[in-house]
Design a protein around this motif. Sequence first.
Motif, short mmCIF file in Angstrom:
data_model
loop_
_atom_site.label_atom_id
_atom_site.label_comp_id
_atom_site.label_asym_id
_atom_site.label_seq_id
_atom_site.Cartn_x
_atom_site.Cartn_y
_atom_site.Cartn_z
N VAL A 196 37.74 6.50 34.28
CA VAL A 196 38.58 5.92 33.23
C VAL A 196 37.69 5.54 32.06
N PHE A 197 38.08 5.96 30.88
CA PHE A 197 37.36 5.60 29.66
C PHE A 197 38.22 4.66 28.83
N LEU A 198 37.61 3.58 28.38
CA LEU A 198 38.30 2.56 27.59
C LEU A 198 37.69 2.49 26.20
N ASP A 199 38.51 2.73 25.19
CA ASP A 199 38.05 2.58 23.82
C ASP A 199 37.90 1.09 23.53
N MET A 200 36.67 0.62 23.35
CA MET A 200 36.42 -0.82 23.19
C MET A 200 36.95 -1.36 21.86
N ARG A 201 37.34 -0.48 20.97
CA ARG A 201 37.91 -0.93 19.70
C ARG A 201 39.42 -1.08 19.79
N THR A 202 40.10 -0.07 20.37
CA THR A 202 41.56 -0.10 20.43
C THR A 202 42.09 -0.54 21.79
N LEU A 203 41.22 -0.56 22.82
CA LEU A 203 41.58 -0.84 24.21
C LEU A 203 42.49 0.22 24.82
N GLY A 204 42.52 1.40 24.20
CA GLY A 204 43.27 2.51 24.77
C GLY A 204 42.49 3.14 25.92
N CYS A 205 43.20 3.51 26.99
CA CYS A 205 42.57 4.07 28.19
C CYS A 205 42.96 5.54 28.38
N THR A 206 42.03 6.30 28.90
CA THR A 206 42.32 7.67 29.34
C THR A 206 41.70 7.87 30.70
N ASN A 207 42.38 8.65 31.55
CA ASN A 207 41.94 8.88 32.92
C ASN A 207 41.60 10.36 33.08
N HIS A 208 40.41 10.65 33.61
CA HIS A 208 39.94 12.03 33.62
C HIS A 208 39.42 12.42 35.00
N PHE A 209 39.85 13.60 35.45
CA PHE A 209 39.39 14.17 36.72
C PHE A 209 38.10 14.95 36.48
N PHE A 210 37.19 14.91 37.45
CA PHE A 210 36.00 15.75 37.36
C PHE A 210 35.78 16.43 38.71
N LEU A 211 35.14 17.58 38.65
CA LEU A 211 34.82 18.33 39.86
C LEU A 211 33.41 17.99 40.33
N PRO A 212 33.23 17.78 41.63
CA PRO A 212 31.87 17.57 42.14
C PRO A 212 30.98 18.76 41.78
N ASP A 213 29.71 18.47 41.54
CA ASP A 213 28.74 19.51 41.22
C ASP A 213 28.15 20.04 42.52
N PRO A 214 28.35 21.33 42.84
CA PRO A 214 27.85 21.85 44.12
C PRO A 214 26.32 21.81 44.23
N LEU A 215 25.63 21.75 43.07
CA LEU A 215 24.17 21.70 43.08
C LEU A 215 23.64 20.28 42.95
N CYS A 216 24.53 19.28 43.07
CA CYS A 216 24.12 17.89 42.92
C CYS A 216 23.07 17.51 43.96
N PRO A 217 21.93 16.95 43.54
CA PRO A 217 20.90 16.56 44.50
C PRO A 217 21.29 15.36 45.36
N VAL A 218 22.34 14.65 44.97
CA VAL A 218 22.78 13.47 45.72
C VAL A 218 23.81 13.84 46.78
N CYS A 219 24.89 14.51 46.37
CA CYS A 219 25.99 14.76 47.31
C CYS A 219 26.27 16.24 47.55
N GLY A 220 25.54 17.12 46.90
CA GLY A 220 25.74 18.55 47.13
C GLY A 220 25.29 18.95 48.53
N ASP A 221 26.04 19.82 49.15
CA ASP A 221 25.72 20.23 50.53
C ASP A 221 26.09 21.70 50.72
N LEU A 222 25.40 22.58 49.99
CA LEU A 222 25.69 24.00 50.07
C LEU A 222 25.20 24.57 51.40
N PRO A 223 25.96 25.47 51.98
CA PRO A 223 25.48 26.13 53.21
C PRO A 223 24.43 27.18 52.85
N ASP A 224 23.59 27.52 53.81
CA ASP A 224 22.62 28.58 53.61
C ASP A 224 23.31 29.93 53.57
#
Length: 646
Positions: free
Chosen positions: A162-190
């Motif tokens: 969720v992003f909040l415009d600190m000037r207007t206080l308007g909110c927007t909600n955004h979906f994101f896709l996990p990164d398959p190459l993420c070094p934290v949570c990525g778990d690609l099979p061999d």
Amino acid sequence: MNKVVAVIGEGGLADLVSYELTAQCRIVRLRDFKEGVPETVDFALVLHDAWHPSVHREAEKLLRQAGIPWLRGYVAFGEGVVGPMVRPGLSGCSLCADTRRLLAGRDRKEMWILEQRLTESGGISHDAWASRAGLSQLAHLLVADTLRVLQDKRSRLEQRIVFLDMRTLGCTNHFFLPDPLCPVCGDLPDDSPERACITLRPSPKSGKSFRSRSLQDLASFLVQDYLDYKCGFLNGKMVDLLSPFADVSVNLPLFDQDEATAGRTHSYADSELTAIMEGLERYCGMAPRGKRTTVHDSYRNVADHALHPVTVGLYAKEQYNLPNFAFQPFHPDEPMDWVWGYSFERQSPILVPQQLAYYSSSCGHGFLYETSNGCALGGSLEEAIFYGIMEVVERDSFLLTWYAQLPLPQLDPYSAGDSELELMLSRMQSVAGFDVHLYNATMENGIPSVWAIAKNRKSTGVNLICAAGAHPDPVRAAKGAVHELSGMTLNLDGKFEANRARYMQMLHDPTLVRGMEDHSMLYSLPEAEERLHFLLKQNRPPRAFQEEFGQHPMHPDLTDDLKDVLQAFQRLNLDVIVVDQTTPELQRNDLHCVKVLIPGMLPMTFGYHLTRVTGLDRVLTVPALLGYAKEPLAFEQLNPYPHPFP
């Protein structure tokens, strides 16, 4: 509620959230992670009045190890950020969110540099826009989702920000896709031979289409999951109101560039969906993101179960010897990365050089540069393979026609009896001012292929545009080629006139043709038209579709059409090799992407210096086989000019 929540961080946001949660649960306040997170903590909040990326990375490491779910909130550049909800063991962490947001941003390089500096310096303690009112709104959002989690309800912020415009206080909600190459949570099979095996399964067609899922079925998730201006996999679209047909482009953001992918149909809504699918296909074809490459060896050591690179066409010795040529001759003892594909001829897995399977893998190194030729996306694996083959056939037919200068039979488009095709041609004339000429470019495989030329009727603008199509249904092949033509008829005039002098130089010096667009722009010159006289200057009446193509069997199941195509190549002793490029981003919606290689077929190349015909003798033998020549050609007889494929 007897739950323990750790609030990690300092500032007004941490104070407000702690105060609001005090009556609901037990709060443990921590300035940073140096104090240690108690084992009794059920949930953690990482809160700051400014952006501290190093703290978020530390949270990912320590809270994941401790098995504690957590949520972050902070302020950066006048914008409040809440999310994502991070659950240990699941993909979709804060680093994934930051990666998607960074790539979707227009100033991604500058933001990346800033993030590195903040990570090193620790950053500031308070963003200038972190007002009391804005922080209160952020606190409300954080508290509401925290209580849902503590009550064992599903968080509204999993894979969302969720992003909040600190000037207007308007909110927007955004979906994101996990990164398959993420070094934290990525778990690609061999990557493995077992994963490469393909068993063709039924793939019933959707209606009268050659697709297993209709665009209407795909519409339910394509835009929602993949297109978002803030942190989307694709981050923008542009509607082309100039093109004769409905043309929509979407943007695939990469770190060092943007890739525009287009969809062309008779509906802007459908074109948007096809452009999204084209963007997904482009992304999958660039580099391995669905499996982890495990084989690095020389061809000599893996030859028994590997594709010999020579069979796909290499550069001539003279090309490798060019000054500053980016590639080195293939050597069987040179180690390289290999990925597993599936050979339909061998009916078994086969190793394929990674630089052939993914077209950004060479990056100026290796023995050749491969394009997206043969990459295709489908609603089923069988559909993806089918259209991957069609693209290989389409481009092979085009190139073989060009190199051998085959005087293809011209087609009478009105003999097809298809009102949609007739209306498309009429619109190309009335709106774009181009006459369209169609030619039967079917080669020895028997798969209907069409070469199309759009000839300008006006005295200004681009003169000629070429395109191609291939499909078991020749009318669909023709329509596909016309759609490709339409995207260039009115959009290139300005660039052509502005750069005419440069294109004239290319006319006299083909080595100046270096990029994809150069090929089509060269043939925008009226002075280049004579190079296409072997097609345009024929004294034969156009042939009817029925005379040229006859009847091809059509099946209710796309897999049966695919099997027919595979048998056609089997009869010619041409292998069909498929590398599954599908990534986790596609798997979530049961989409599939493949790379099809057919050794011996002519590969599409862009840049005159990268022409690949060495070792591909079909270009010499097929003209005689089809009756266009009395005997096999010699390489010296091939067309010496750059091809006009757009």
